[in-house]
Design a protein around this motif. Structure first.
Motif, PDB file in Angstrom:
ATOM      1  N   THR A   1       0.824  -1.215   0.000  1.00 50.18           N
ATOM      2  CA  THR A   1       0.000   0.000   0.000  1.00 50.18           C
ATOM      3  C   THR A   1       0.854   1.259   0.000  1.00 50.18           C
ATOM      4  N   ALA A   2       2.116   1.137   0.422  1.00 46.77           N
ATOM      5  CA  ALA A   2       3.019   2.283   0.319  1.00 46.77           C
ATOM      6  C   ALA A   2       3.398   2.513  -1.140  1.00 46.77           C
ATOM      7  N   GLU A   3       3.344   1.444  -1.901  1.00 47.82           N
ATOM      8  CA  GLU A   3       3.745   1.505  -3.302  1.00 47.82           C
ATOM      9  C   GLU A   3       2.567   1.875  -4.204  1.00 47.82           C
ATOM     10  N   VAL A   4       1.441   1.186  -3.970  1.00 51.45           N
ATOM     11  CA  VAL A   4       0.223   1.422  -4.748  1.00 51.45           C
ATOM     12  C   VAL A   4      -0.852   1.926  -3.787  1.00 51.45           C
ATOM     13  N   PRO A   5      -1.376   3.143  -3.996  1.00 50.33           N
ATOM     14  CA  PRO A   5      -2.378   3.679  -3.067  1.00 50.33           C
ATOM     15  C   PRO A   5      -3.600   2.763  -2.965  1.00 50.33           C
ATOM     16  N   PRO A   6      -4.016   2.381  -1.743  1.00 52.76           N
ATOM     17  CA  PRO A   6      -5.125   1.426  -1.585  1.00 52.76           C
ATOM     18  C   PRO A   6      -6.459   1.945  -2.108  1.00 52.76           C
ATOM     19  N   GLY A   7      -6.588   3.277  -2.222  1.00 50.88           N
ATOM     20  CA  GLY A   7      -7.827   3.837  -2.766  1.00 50.88           C
ATOM     21  C   GLY A   7      -8.082   3.391  -4.202  1.00 50.88           C
TER      22      GLY A   7
ATOM     23  N   GLN B   1      -8.405  13.153 -22.493  1.00 46.75           N
ATOM     24  CA  GLN B   1      -7.159  13.671 -23.070  1.00 46.75           C
ATOM     25  C   GLN B   1      -6.092  12.583 -23.154  1.00 46.75           C
ATOM     26  N   LEU B   2      -6.343  11.481 -22.448  1.00 47.19           N
ATOM     27  CA  LEU B   2      -5.415  10.353 -22.504  1.00 47.19           C
ATOM     28  C   LEU B   2      -5.612   9.584 -23.808  1.00 47.19           C
ATOM     29  N   SER B   3      -4.516   9.068 -24.350  1.00 44.25           N
ATOM     30  CA  SER B   3      -4.619   8.329 -25.606  1.00 44.25           C
ATOM     31  C   SER B   3      -5.428   7.042 -25.392  1.00 44.25           C
ATOM     32  N   GLY B   4      -6.283   6.733 -26.345  1.00 43.57           N
ATOM     33  CA  GLY B   4      -7.056   5.498 -26.259  1.00 43.57           C
ATOM     34  C   GLY B   4      -8.312   5.623 -25.415  1.00 43.57           C
TER      35      GLY B   4
ATOM     36  N   ARG C   1      -3.285   3.606 -15.374  1.00 45.41           N
ATOM     37  CA  ARG C   1      -2.980   4.774 -16.203  1.00 45.41           C
ATOM     38  C   ARG C   1      -3.483   6.069 -15.556  1.00 45.41           C
ATOM     39  N   PHE C   2      -4.678   6.020 -14.977  1.00 41.12           N
ATOM     40  CA  PHE C   2      -5.212   7.225 -14.312  1.00 41.12           C
ATOM     41  C   PHE C   2      -4.290   7.641 -13.178  1.00 41.12           C
ATOM     42  N   TRP C   3      -3.751   6.650 -12.503  1.00 38.65           N
ATOM     43  CA  TRP C   3      -2.851   6.921 -11.380  1.00 38.65           C
ATOM     44  C   TRP C   3      -1.531   7.486 -11.867  1.00 38.65           C
ATOM     45  N   GLU C   4      -0.940   6.788 -12.835  1.00 43.79           N
ATOM     46  CA  GLU C   4       0.383   7.192 -13.296  1.00 43.79           C
ATOM     47  C   GLU C   4       0.358   8.507 -14.079  1.00 43.79           C
TER      48      GLU C   4
END
Length: 574
Positions: free
Chosen positions: A83-89, A130-133, A106-109
């Motif tokens: 969870t420190a690496e990937v937000p649990p939300g 605005q994101l590709s795809g 992708r939304f996160w990054e």
DNA sequence: GCCGTTTTCGGCCCGACTGTTTTCAGTCG
């Protein structure tokens, strides 16, 4: 730490690993372990104390070590690092329809989104497309699905509610031109206690025609998806419905597919693979591409040399192995029930008179009926004083004379287990009754030791025949009392006290996994409606469904017994 | 990460629909 809490941690781990892009079977392993904990029935702590965690299905060395760490320390280092690496939300973001692990990542990054609210803001500001795809349509759909998610109160509805809605839709579907068959599948057919969405299946030649007719039903609010063989809609009340349409010669395999569970289907397809067949909703395909169609569900199982497995067993809880070994239970059916042991009348909080309840029972072909009103301390439900109880006995005898031999009426009572563990009537009064059900309605939130002790003391009272709705839960509304289930089951088996499966869809208590554990512990069960009105006798189907999910056979259910056997048993208890 | 009368290593179910692209990845059940 409870089974459910550990399961939730494993499920979140699975979600976060998936967003991270980890190996898919590692993710599945965590989900399966979570499912195993949810369906365990026993407290995992007991299994841990026995040192047999790895004997649980889906639990190997690595996951057993994690359960051990959680039970010892209430923490999990692996989870904290993750969870420190990937937000649990982000695990919540996956709940939004149309957003899976790839999009969430992708939304996160690319946009720094770590929670549903942030996703909503971004969608409103038009940042997603605005994101590709990702186009404007995807963005609009995501926003719509976030709002739909917020509208839903719990996400799942009670079995009884789902049943009623499904029957209405099915009868409308059956009226459509060209429809030969229509059935419910999914968790409803498996009689799960709550239902996330309805899965309906239709057998018809012209499937797109049926799909098109369905999506314009007046109760449909919006169409989530629509193709030639399936459609997904949301009803005006928020319930989601899946409809599949297949030609009649494929109805069996399609119904099998639509019934699930997913875990059961995966296992069954693995069995098929081993004999060189690929199973899908269309039927079997051999390695040369030849098809085997199954108009009936029995044939889907027969092709693999298996007997038909009842839907209520299809939870990947050992049913496929049992089918292979010819060890499937001879499940209890509704028709096996000979009488009803727990009902109320106007004498306490019921809405009908003794004779009205009796006439309804006769109508349903029952052999016996117990009127079991509340005891004196439950004043809110009009509990009976000792004197009232005597007057009621006279009334029951009077009604018995009127109805004659069509039905035997018994006088029971649902006696309160008081907060101090005593019963609400003295033994001399209980002794006069034909049958005694003891239940908790108050002080359910006492600490585990205290509530358990109340029940153990009750079970030891020789006048108590049945424990009503053991945990006192109201699904989605009130948590079950915190109990040492195993200690209670052991005592009930020892003292030959029957445990009730309360069939009211709000209760279903015992629940399936507890009932299965009870049977394995040597307990006998009763399937009761707790009817407060003749209409409530319809609840029996949910109680029977729950008993089936517990793998119950008729002889273990005391109200499948004929009256004379029941009375011999009651007499033997004094 | 789990699991085994085909395996202790190499497998691990299958297809429909959608949206954004031009042949398919992602999502869902």
């Amino acid at each position: 730490m409870k089974n459910r809490e550990i399961a939730e941690i494993f499920e979140t781990i699975a979600d976060l690993l998936e967003i991270k892009g980890e190996a898919v079977y590692r993710i599945i392993a965590y989900r399966r372990a979570g499912e195993a904990l949810r369906s365990l029935g026993r407290d995992v702590k007991k299994v841990w104390e026995e040192g047999s965690l790895e004997a649980l299905p889906g639990v190997g060395k690595a996951i057993a070590a994690k359960i051990d760490e959680l039970l010892r320390t209430d923490r999990l280092e692996f989870y904290e690092k993750l969870t420190a690496e990937v937000p649990p939300g982000l695990a919540d973001v996956l709940k939004v329809g149309g957003v899976g692990p790839k999009k969430a990542a992708r939304f996160w990054e690319e946009l720094g989104i770590t929670a549903i609210d942030e996703l909503e803001q971004a969608a409103r500001k038009g940042k997603l497309h605005q994101l590709s795809g990702i186009g404007e349509r995807s963005e609009a759909r995501i926003l719509e699905n976030i709002l739909a998610l917020k509208r839903q109160h719990t996400g799942r509805i009670l079995l009884g509610e789902a049943w009623t809605t499904a029957q209405k839709l099915l009868s409308r579907l059956r009226e459509l031109k060209g429809v030969q068959r229509a059935e419910a599948g999914g968790s409803l057919r498996r009689m799960c206690e709550t239902i996330g969405d309805l899965d309906l299946l239709v057998g018809a030649e012209d499937t797109p025609l049926v799909i098109q007719a369905f999506v314009v039903f007046p109760e449909v609010d919006r169409i989530l998806g629509q193709g030639g063989t399936k459609a997904s809609v949301e009803l005006v009340d928020g319930l989601r419905v899946q409809l599949w349409a297949h030609p009649p010669e494929r109805f069996g395999s399609a119904l099998q597919y639509a019934t699930g569970s997913q875990g059961h289907n995966v296992r069954l397809r693995e069995v098929a693979q081993k004999v060189g067949l690929s199973l899908s909703e269309h039927g079997y395909q051999d390695q040369k591409g030849g098809m085997i169609f199954c108009p009936e569900e029995e044939e889907v199982y027969a092709v693999l040399g298996l007997p038909w497995i009842p839907p209520t067993l299809r939870e990947d809880r050992g049913e496929i192995k049992a089918a292979k070994d010819s060890e499937l239970p001879q499940l209890i059916e509704l028709e096996d029930l000979k009488g009803e042991l727990h009902t109320h009348s106007v004498w306490s909080d019921g809405r009908s008179s003794v004779i009205e309840m009796a006439e309804a029972a006769i109508e349903l072909g029952m052999e016996y009926l117990v009127i079991s009103d509340h005891s004196r301390s439950l004043t809110i439900a009009g509990g009976l004083s000792i004197k009232d109880l005597q007057s009621q006995r006279t009334e029951i005898k009077r009604v018995q004379k009127i109805i004659g031999k069509k039905l035997t009426l018994l006088q029971g009572c649902e006696v309160e287990i008081l907060a101090n563990g005593a019963l609400d009537y003295p033994d001399e009064v209980l002794q006069e009754l034909d049958i005694v059900i003891a239940s908790l309605h108050t002080s359910l939130r006492q600490p585990r030791e205290q509530v358990t002790e109340r029940l153990l003391r009750t079970i030891k009272n020789p006048h108590v025949d049945i424990i009503g709705h053991l945990t006192g839960r109201l699904i989605g509304k009130r948590d079950p009392a915190d109990l040492d289930i195993e200690a209670i089951l052991q005592a009930a088996a020892e003292h030959d006290v029957v445990l009730e499966i309360n069939s009211n869809p709000e209760r279903l208590d015992l629940k399936d996994t507890h009932a299965r554990l009870a049977l394995a512990s040597g307990c006998r069960l009763a399937i009761n409606t707790d009817a407060h009105h003749p209409d409530h006798f319809n609840f029996r189907r949910y109680g029977v469904g729950t008993a089936q999910r517990a793998w119950a056979e008729a002889p273990s259910i005391v109200n499948t017994w004929p009256l004379d056997r029941l009375q011999v048993w009651l007499k033997s208890r004094g």
